[in-house]
Design a protein around this motif. Sequence first.
Motif, mmCIF file in Angstrom:
data_model
loop_
_atom_site.group_PDB
_atom_site.id
_atom_site.type_symbol
_atom_site.label_atom_id
_atom_site.label_comp_id
_atom_site.label_asym_id
_atom_site.label_seq_id
_atom_site.Cartn_x
_atom_site.Cartn_y
_atom_site.Cartn_z
ATOM 1 N N ILE A 1 22.695 44.201 65.128
ATOM 2 C CA ILE A 1 22.735 42.801 64.711
ATOM 3 C C ILE A 1 24.017 42.130 65.188
ATOM 4 O O ILE A 1 24.003 40.987 65.663
ATOM 5 N N GLU B 1 22.442 39.609 67.496
ATOM 6 C CA GLU B 1 22.138 38.479 66.619
ATOM 7 C C GLU B 1 23.258 38.321 65.595
ATOM 8 O O GLU B 1 23.117 38.713 64.430
ATOM 9 N N LEU C 1 17.933 35.164 63.190
ATOM 10 C CA LEU C 1 16.760 35.586 63.960
ATOM 11 C C LEU C 1 15.521 34.802 63.550
ATOM 12 O O LEU C 1 14.743 34.353 64.396
ATOM 13 N N ARG D 1 15.639 31.351 64.981
ATOM 14 C CA ARG D 1 15.313 31.297 66.410
ATOM 15 C C ARG D 1 13.821 31.481 66.646
ATOM 16 O O ARG D 1 13.261 30.940 67.603
#
Length: 309
Positions: A287, A291, A298, A301
């Motif tokens: 992560i 991200e 996430l 997005r």
Amino acid sequence: MKRQAGGFVLALAVLWVAPLVLPIGDYTHNIIGLTFMFAATALAWNWLGGYVGQISFGHAAMFGVGGFVAARLIIAFGLPTGVAWVVGGLTAGAYALVWGHPTLRLRGPYFSIATIGVGEASRLIATYWSGFTGGSSGLSLPLSGGPTKYQLYWYGLYLLAAAVVISYWLRTSRIGLALLAIKEDVEAAGDVGVSATRYQNLVLFLSGTMVGVCGGFYASYQAFIDPQDMFSFDRSISLILMAVIGGIGTILGPVLGAVVLVIIQEFLLASYSDYYLGLYGTLLVLIILFEPLGLAGLLARLKPLRSTP
């Protein structure tokens, strides 16, 4: 805003009614209630770490103080569980101010290192203060007179609801703007009239109080607590992991992080403790690398992708 508020109220209603209409086993029911508590605790840590940018490694100190004060009040005076939790939480909030007022003047890694010392010192004091904490033997809470584990599901849901409401208030109020200014540049914030000391103390008190209340909840849930568990460094780290994996500085993120933490713990910790640590560490690395905004980022997005025809 109205849509978000409506979704929040609907989610609370569904979660409140679910155990009454769905065939949820006792084990799953209890684990969900504990997840609510973890989520509330992670959100409370996020008020300081996410909104102010002060990463604390010592929040287990407030968790332990709240838990032991609540436990002592229940054992010695027979106070109602909810009252004991609130008193324990307020005591934890006051304790947070005792060490936080001077250390909040530090920034970045210096503050984080100071909180490690606070957490470890609190653990040692609690371990040797056997007259209050029971020392290494811990404290056992009475199994009668308070809410059952089945009832604690709803108490945990109320804690989570309160944490979400406070999180939203801090994000959208004038206090939230002041916290954002302090997080970006504390000196520049002071130049435009934002009192970093006052706002940071307020957030630390709120954070410590909520974490302390959750500590009291955890004491009632476990019916037995000891300093090594309540004040452990691992507990402070777990709060950071939940926020980072879910999305630090967001409201949804710590909740998602708490769900992931509990799922991994329950499915792997009992039988594969080594895999549990390895999997959680791997998830954290992935992560951070791919991200940085966590699971909440996430989802944000992916939302435009789902709406694309």
